[in-house]
Design a protein around this motif. Structure first.
Motif: not given
Length: 335
Positions: A222-237
């Protein structure tokens, strides 16, 4: 030797602490088109968890939930194990596994209603990461038809890096398909989408590998998944602002085409990153921040956030100096 190893594992299962163990099942088809059932086991022995391969059997008839349950039951009966000691079953999301009546899950519940059933997190991640809009799906299909490879990330990156060589190869072949492939490999917009798929699949494959390995915990995942979803949001921006620093191949493809069709592909990338992030969140909704903290470090959790029936026991734990020392010196699984 393999029989001796199996008997050692079974002996440890029978003597396992708490008398419980969990199993994970995977039914796959091998290169000879035979269905193989693999079963892994996790249990507590001594001061820690232990993970072992339990058995692999060929499913000679059908692969229904009933057949899988019967195969495991026969093994248990032969080796003196009991369904009453199975505390959890992890499977993929196939109907044969998850069916509540005739599926494997339903049959297990009939013999042990206390067994907890889990949908494999790696499998859920694989399902979520398959989300592709039609335009990108067409490019991926083209790539698979050009070159066969085991991994989507690898096949796309290979085609992306060898596109000039592939163009030369297809030009030497007068078949209709080869002419179609040559045309696509010279289409700037097709190449831009290919470059993006190469970038995102390499990222997703790297993440997938980081989740694998022995003794991984749900907290780690879950820690790694949370990191990935935040990265996806960052990349989207970043993509929205025109920044492609994290999508190296796409940036190069756009430069070569002098940014022809850039706006269209940027919108496509934004849309895919957003849908991928939402898919991941929808597949992994169940572990709350409180549960995650309680697993990782119970000594920092606010007692008032816990259910009433846990609060007194929790106070005993957080004021136990021996437990605090153990938490600082032992691995998480041993603690």
């Amino acid at each position: 030797m393999s029989e001796d190893v199996k008997q050692q594992v079974i002996a440890e299962l029978k003597e396992a602490s708490l008398g419980k163990f969990a199993i994970q099942l995977d039914e796959s088809t091998d290169v000879a088109a035979c269905a193989q059932l693999l079963v892994f086991v996790r249990y507590v022995t001594g001061q820690d968890f232990k993970e072992e391969f339990l058995f692999c059997h060929t499913l000679n008839t059908t692969t229904r939930g009933e057949d899988i349950f019967n195969e495991v039951s026969l093994f248990f009966e032969k080796e003196g194990l009991s369904w009453n000691n199975v505390c959890a079953c992890t499977t993929d999301g196939a109907p044969a596994m998850l069916g509540r009546r005739s599926g494997f899950r339903g049959r297990v519940n009939q013999v042990n209603p206390e067994t907890k059933h889990l949908h494999c997190m790696l499998h859920r991640y694989a399902l979520a990461s398959k989300t592709l809009p039609p335009d990108l799906k067409l490019v991926l299909d083209d790539v698979v038809h050009m070159v066969r490879w085991l991994s989507r990330g690898n096949v796309v990156s290979r085609v992306e890096s060898l596109k000039e060589k592939l163009t030369e190869f297809f030009k030497c072949d007068n078949k209709v398909k080869s002419l179609e492939f040559t045309k696509k490999l010279s289409d700037s917009q097709w190449l831009q989408k290919l470059a993006y798929l190469s970038d995102i699949f390499l990222r997703l494959n790297s993440f997938n590998l980081s989740l694998q390995g022995r003794f991984a915990t749900v907290s780690d995942f879950m820690d790694k998944l949370r990191s990935l979803t935040m990265k996806l949001e960052l990349w989207e921006g970043k993509v929205k602002d025109g920044n492609l620093s994290m999508l190296e191949h796409l940036g190069e493809a756009l430069d070569k085409s002098q940014n022809t069709g850039k706006q269209d592909v940027m919108q496509l990338v934004q849309s895919h990153l957003a849908s991928l992030r939402m898919e991941l969140q929808s597949y992994f909704p169940e572990l709350s921040e409180l549960e995650s903290k309680l697993i990782r470090n119970p000594f920092i959790v606010n007692m008032h956030l816990l259910p009433d029936n846990m609060q007194e026991e929790f106070l005993e734990l957080v004021n136990d100096s021996v437990a605090k020392d153990a938490f600082e010196t032992l691995s998480l699984t041993k603690f």
